[in-house]
Write a protein that holds these residues in place. Structure first.
Motif, PDB file in Angstrom:
ATOM      1  N   VAL A  30      45.630 -27.342  15.327  1.00  0.00           N
ATOM      2  CA  VAL A  30      44.380 -26.931  14.861  1.00  0.00           C
ATOM      3  C   VAL A  30      43.177 -26.938  15.568  1.00  0.00           C
ATOM      4  CG1 VAL A  30      42.873 -27.437  12.832  1.00  0.00           C
ATOM      5  CG2 VAL A  30      45.233 -28.210  12.569  1.00  0.00           C
ATOM      6  N   THR A  31      42.602 -25.898  15.450  1.00  0.00           N
ATOM      7  CA  THR A  31      41.190 -25.399  16.257  1.00  0.00           C
ATOM      8  C   THR A  31      40.039 -25.380  15.334  1.00  0.00           C
ATOM      9  OG1 THR A  31      41.601 -23.181  16.662  1.00  0.00           O
ATOM     10  CG2 THR A  31      42.764 -24.891  18.321  1.00  0.00           C
ATOM     11  N   ARG A  32      38.928 -25.330  15.607  1.00  0.00           N
ATOM     12  CA  ARG A  32      37.923 -25.061  14.858  1.00  0.00           C
ATOM     13  C   ARG A  32      37.924 -23.372  14.478  1.00  0.00           C
ATOM     14  NH1 ARG A  32      34.579 -27.723  11.115  1.00  0.00           N
ATOM     15  NH2 ARG A  32      34.531 -29.800  11.864  1.00  0.00           N
ATOM     16  N   THR A  33      38.437 -22.750  15.579  1.00  0.00           N
ATOM     17  CA  THR A  33      38.676 -21.019  15.478  1.00  0.00           C
ATOM     18  C   THR A  33      39.384 -20.843  14.459  1.00  0.00           C
ATOM     19  OG1 THR A  33      37.795 -20.625  17.507  1.00  0.00           O
ATOM     20  CG2 THR A  33      39.058 -18.913  16.698  1.00  0.00           C
ATOM     21  N   PHE A  71      52.693 -34.434  20.163  1.00  0.00           N
ATOM     22  CA  PHE A  71      51.822 -33.899  21.224  1.00  0.00           C
ATOM     23  C   PHE A  71      51.392 -32.449  21.338  1.00  0.00           C
ATOM     24  CE2 PHE A  71      53.436 -31.436  25.111  1.00  0.00           C
ATOM     25  CZ  PHE A  71      52.494 -31.802  25.956  1.00  0.00           C
ATOM     26  N   LEU A  72      51.982 -31.399  20.495  1.00  0.00           N
ATOM     27  CA  LEU A  72      51.617 -30.356  20.507  1.00  0.00           C
ATOM     28  C   LEU A  72      50.353 -29.920  19.798  1.00  0.00           C
ATOM     29  CD1 LEU A  72      55.030 -28.535  20.160  1.00  0.00           C
ATOM     30  CD2 LEU A  72      53.700 -28.220  22.022  1.00  0.00           C
ATOM     31  N   ALA A  73      50.263 -30.987  18.590  1.00  0.00           N
ATOM     32  CA  ALA A  73      48.846 -31.035  18.011  1.00  0.00           C
ATOM     33  C   ALA A  73      47.928 -31.545  18.529  1.00  0.00           C
ATOM     34  CB  ALA A  73      49.217 -31.910  16.857  1.00  0.00           C
ATOM     35  N   TRP A  74      47.880 -32.469  19.743  1.00  0.00           N
ATOM     36  CA  TRP A  74      46.991 -32.626  20.630  1.00  0.00           C
ATOM     37  C   TRP A  74      46.673 -31.574  21.467  1.00  0.00           C
ATOM     38  CZ3 TRP A  74      47.845 -32.511  25.989  1.00  0.00           C
ATOM     39  CH2 TRP A  74      47.027 -32.862  26.927  1.00  0.00           C
ATOM     40  N   ALA A  75      47.803 -30.778  22.105  1.00  0.00           N
ATOM     41  CA  ALA A  75      47.541 -29.793  23.136  1.00  0.00           C
ATOM     42  C   ALA A  75      46.731 -28.543  22.596  1.00  0.00           C
ATOM     43  CB  ALA A  75      48.978 -29.510  23.760  1.00  0.00           C
ATOM     44  N   ARG A  76      47.328 -28.155  21.576  1.00  0.00           N
ATOM     45  CA  ARG A  76      46.640 -26.906  20.698  1.00  0.00           C
ATOM     46  C   ARG A  76      45.343 -27.331  20.554  1.00  0.00           C
ATOM     47  NH1 ARG A  76      49.046 -21.670  19.954  1.00  0.00           N
ATOM     48  NH2 ARG A  76      51.324 -21.858  20.518  1.00  0.00           N
ATOM     49  N   SER A  77      44.835 -28.330  19.816  1.00  0.00           N
ATOM     50  CA  SER A  77      43.641 -28.698  19.399  1.00  0.00           C
ATOM     51  C   SER A  77      42.612 -28.457  20.206  1.00  0.00           C
ATOM     52  CB  SER A  77      43.495 -30.165  18.729  1.00  0.00           C
ATOM     53  OG  SER A  77      44.225 -29.998  17.490  1.00  0.00           O
ATOM     54  N   PHE A  78      43.069 -29.219  21.586  1.00  0.00           N
ATOM     55  CA  PHE A  78      42.180 -29.183  22.494  1.00  0.00           C
ATOM     56  C   PHE A  78      42.449 -27.976  23.887  1.00  0.00           C
ATOM     57  CE2 PHE A  78      42.086 -33.215  20.477  1.00  0.00           C
ATOM     58  CZ  PHE A  78      40.956 -33.213  19.881  1.00  0.00           C
ATOM     59  N   ASN A  79      43.177 -27.075  23.311  1.00  0.00           N
ATOM     60  CA  ASN A  79      43.292 -26.254  24.400  1.00  0.00           C
ATOM     61  C   ASN A  79      43.829 -26.572  25.600  1.00  0.00           C
ATOM     62  OD1 ASN A  79      42.133 -23.930  22.672  1.00  0.00           O
ATOM     63  ND2 ASN A  79      40.267 -24.874  22.888  1.00  0.00           N
ATOM     64  N   ALA A  80      44.875 -27.538  25.861  1.00  0.00           N
ATOM     65  CA  ALA A  80      45.383 -27.655  27.049  1.00  0.00           C
ATOM     66  C   ALA A  80      46.014 -26.444  27.659  1.00  0.00           C
ATOM     67  CB  ALA A  80      46.765 -28.752  26.757  1.00  0.00           C
ATOM     68  N   ASN A  81      45.727 -26.434  28.972  1.00  0.00           N
ATOM     69  CA  ASN A  81      46.238 -25.364  29.763  1.00  0.00           C
ATOM     70  C   ASN A  81      46.627 -25.873  30.997  1.00  0.00           C
ATOM     71  OD1 ASN A  81      46.521 -22.569  30.180  1.00  0.00           O
ATOM     72  ND2 ASN A  81      44.684 -22.479  31.486  1.00  0.00           N
ATOM     73  N   LYS A  88      45.687 -29.579  31.556  1.00  0.00           N
ATOM     74  CA  LYS A  88      44.235 -30.297  31.124  1.00  0.00           C
ATOM     75  C   LYS A  88      43.966 -29.840  29.826  1.00  0.00           C
ATOM     76  CE  LYS A  88      43.809 -32.423  35.318  1.00  0.00           C
ATOM     77  NZ  LYS A  88      43.918 -33.953  35.537  1.00  0.00           N
ATOM     78  N   ALA A  89      43.339 -30.777  28.944  1.00  0.00           N
ATOM     79  CA  ALA A  89      42.626 -30.387  27.891  1.00  0.00           C
ATOM     80  C   ALA A  89      41.338 -30.068  27.896  1.00  0.00           C
ATOM     81  CB  ALA A  89      42.754 -31.486  26.742  1.00  0.00           C
ATOM     82  N   ASP A  90      40.675 -29.232  27.139  1.00  0.00           N
ATOM     83  CA  ASP A  90      39.151 -28.915  27.280  1.00  0.00           C
ATOM     84  C   ASP A  90      38.513 -29.830  26.143  1.00  0.00           C
ATOM     85  OD1 ASP A  90      36.688 -27.849  27.255  1.00  0.00           O
ATOM     86  OD2 ASP A  90      37.534 -25.884  26.596  1.00  0.00           O
ATOM     87  N   TYR A  91      37.702 -30.574  26.523  1.00  0.00           N
ATOM     88  CA  TYR A  91      37.096 -31.707  25.496  1.00  0.00           C
ATOM     89  C   TYR A  91      35.616 -31.180  25.617  1.00  0.00           C
ATOM     90  CZ  TYR A  91      41.216 -34.580  25.966  1.00  0.00           C
ATOM     91  OH  TYR A  91      42.353 -34.988  25.887  1.00  0.00           O
ATOM     92  N   SER A  92      35.309 -29.885  25.991  1.00  0.00           N
ATOM     93  CA  SER A  92      33.734 -29.665  25.822  1.00  0.00           C
ATOM     94  C   SER A  92      33.244 -29.571  24.658  1.00  0.00           C
ATOM     95  CB  SER A  92      33.679 -28.246  26.637  1.00  0.00           C
ATOM     96  OG  SER A  92      34.458 -27.224  25.983  1.00  0.00           O
TER      97      SER A  92
END
Length: 583
Positions: A89-92, A418-428, A510-514
């Motif tokens: 889940v993301t806000r977008t 794991f993937l819920a975290w990776a997707r929610s915070f745009n891990a790249n 790395k995830a994006d926590y901005s």
């Protein structure tokens, strides 16, 4: 061997296979795990038995279901839908669901393109050279890359779901040929390319896949030899019936067993396996355009070698393929017959519901989805798009579930957590290397990794009942509990703690926590946002209070300190029972 229970011919035997739970020693939890256990880490996995609906639980409307798209979709509702229908889940994506509605969002996902094939990624990395012929090099990175970063998030969710029903495992690719990394990558590409098509076509594709032929050992399978007594290999004939089409028992269209005088009716016998095995003879690699010095043959379907194909008749399940029929036509006839069987719709529909929505769907839910599987409204059976919509838009999927209801929902398997975290915070991975690796070790990682099931029966059985638990006493199943052990409970949290904080061992992932940094000074606001994205606001008030208090006890004022708060809040929520059990 991936087919180590090939002689399991009854439900009891099958339910006990593949239970590979390990109880190994793991490193002591770090200091952050202490507040996690305060939230109830141990209870998280033991309480997960509430993840499902019993067949007798709940009242299900029998008439037309209300259209949820005609009502305003809240953030919480959108997030819950995305946890069922996507990789995270993301806000977008929340805003997209609210803008389009559930059905239109699914339609948009049907046409959303991915970020390239796994095969092409391997070639782009230069792994199609002789050095890598006998290795699995590149497979784990290409598998994780798609699951984490490809924009077609529903397609990735369905690809993963199908890979756990139509199971192949890279470590089981035996019987020659090499290029395991490419073979496994191509199998996932095959599932991805066809997951929105027709299930009959999927059966055709996997049955002529080099990958499946290696895993279930029918590549090079030859006809009966009266001089030596050699018989055709029966592995695939058994598993295509038992696991991929009709199952062990005759089923009603609501997924419940057909009973005669109170007894179950088996779908097939050993004679049926022997008869069907004759169809899977004469199939081998198509090396017309290349040899095994390149992996290209894995991208082509198997071809027939007439001299090895059984020319006599083949009888199974009351159906006979006449003598003299070509191998290609025999396969078509066999798959058409299996696909037409009344069991296919309820058997596959129920498992897809389990993978996406709930461990114990009511018979009425299964029946509604099976009806769509049998007829998409245009007289077509096996239309996966129609089936996916039926599953995701059903009232049992969309209606709210009370926190106290222990009969609905499902345990999220470790990969999906794991993937819920990776997707929610745009891990790249900035370098596009995706060095996550094989995460199968339960004591230090997830206890699960893409296309690395220990057996053809998947990481867990759809009918698994954890013994001596409240789940068993309630007559429920909890498939994902088959992965749970003492080691896996702590191993999962330690793994997630490391990856959340960008710890060493995962390359440049790395995830994006901005988006969270502006909230970090206020523990309640920070925890509330993470609760929405990771758990669709399902974390209980008492656990939220414990987490918020723990986060508030950490210093703030600088971005470094804010990040420490973010790491702690995310890891604590990832350990909560209400995160692990999705309702």
């Amino acid at each position: 061997m991936p087919y180590d229970v090939e002689n399991a011919e009854n439900a009891e035997d099958v339910e006990n296979v593949g239970d590979t739970k390990k109880k190994t020693n793991s490193n002591s939890p770090s200091s952050l795990v202490s507040p996690i256990t305060a939230v109830g880490l141990t209870a998280a996995l033991s309480a997960c038995g509430g993840g499902g609906a019993s067949d007798s639980g709940g009242t299900v409307p029998s008439g037309p279901q209300p259209d949820p798209d005609k009502q305003k979709i809240t953030d919480e509702q959108a997030a819950r839908f995305l946890l069922q229908a996507s990789m995270g889940v993301t806000r977008t994506q929340i805003q997209r669901v609210q803008s389009l509605g559930y059905s239109a969002w699914i339609d948009e996902q049907f046409s959303t393109q991915g970020n390239g094939s796994r095969w092409d990624w391997l070639v782009g990395k230069g792994l199609d050279v002789a050095t890598y012929k006998n290795s699995q090099a590149g497979f784990d990175p290409c598998a994780w890359r798609k699951l984490i970063s490809s924009p077609d998030t529903l397609r990735q969710r369905m690809t993963l779901a199908l890979s756990e029903i139509l199971v192949v495992a890279i470590q089981g690719l035996v019987n020659g040929g090499g290029w395991k990394g490419f073979a496994a990558a191509n199998y996932l590409d095959l599932l991805e390319d066809n997951c929105f098509g027709n299930y009959r076509d999927i059966l055709q594709k996997i049955s002529t896949s080099t990958t499946m032929s290696l895993y279930l050992t029918y590549r090079g399978n030859t006809r009966f030899n009266p001089q030596t007594g050699a018989m055709p290999d029966e592995n695939y004939a058994r598993e295509i019936m038992q696991l991929f089409t009709i199952g062990l028992l005759q089923l009603n269209q609501d997924g419940t067993p057909v009973l005669v005088n109170g007894n179950n009716i088996e779908t097939y016998t050993l004679d049926d396996i022997t008869g069907l095995a004759r169809v899977f003879t004469g199939w081998d690699f198509d090396l017309t355009l290349s040899n095994t010095s390149t992996p290209d043959y894995h991208r082509r379907p198997l071809k027939q070698v007439p001299l090895k194909h059984e020319t006599g008749s083949a009888s199974f399940l009351g159906f006979t393929i006449p003598a003299g029929v070509s191998g290609e036509n025999a396969l078509t006839m066999a798959l058409d017959f299996l696909f037409a069987h009344q069991n296919v719709a309820p058997f596959i529909s129920k498992q897809l519901i389990q993978r996406l929505i709930t461990s114990n769907p009511t018979p009425a839910y299964v029946a509604r989805v099976a009806a769509v599987f049998n007829n998409n409204g245009k007289g077509i059976k096996g239309d996966m798009k129609a089936v996916i919509k039926a599953i995701l838009l059903d009232d049992e999927a969309r209606s709210a579930v009370a926190p106290s209801d222990t009969t609905r929902g499902k345990i999220r398997e470790p990969m999906l957590r794991f993937l819920a975290w990776a997707r929610s915070f745009n891990a790249n991975s900035a370098s596009d290397t995706w060095l996550i690796g094989d995460t199968s070790d339960a004591g230090s990682k997830l206890g699960q990794s893409p296309l690395r099931s220990p057996t053809v029966f998947n990481f867990f059985r759809p009918g698994y009942v954890p013994p001596n638990t409240a789940i068993a006493n309630a007559g429920l199943v909890a498939p994902e509990m088959q992965l749970v052990s003492e080691s896996s409970v702590v191993g999962y949290v330690n793994f997630m703690q490391t990856v959340v904080s960008g710890g060493r061992g995962f390359g440049d992932l790395k995830a994006d926590y901005s988006g969270l940094l502006p909230l970090a000074d206020n523990a309640n606001s920070l925890v509330a946002e993470i609760n929405l994205l990771l758990a669709a606001n399902q974390i209980s008030a008492s656990n939220l209070a414990v987490i918020s208090n723990a986060v508030a006890s950490l210093h703030t004022g600088t971005d470094v300190q804010r990040l420490q708060r973010i790491y702690a809040a995310i890891t604590l929520i990832l350990a909560c029972p209400e995160f692990i059990v999705l309702k």
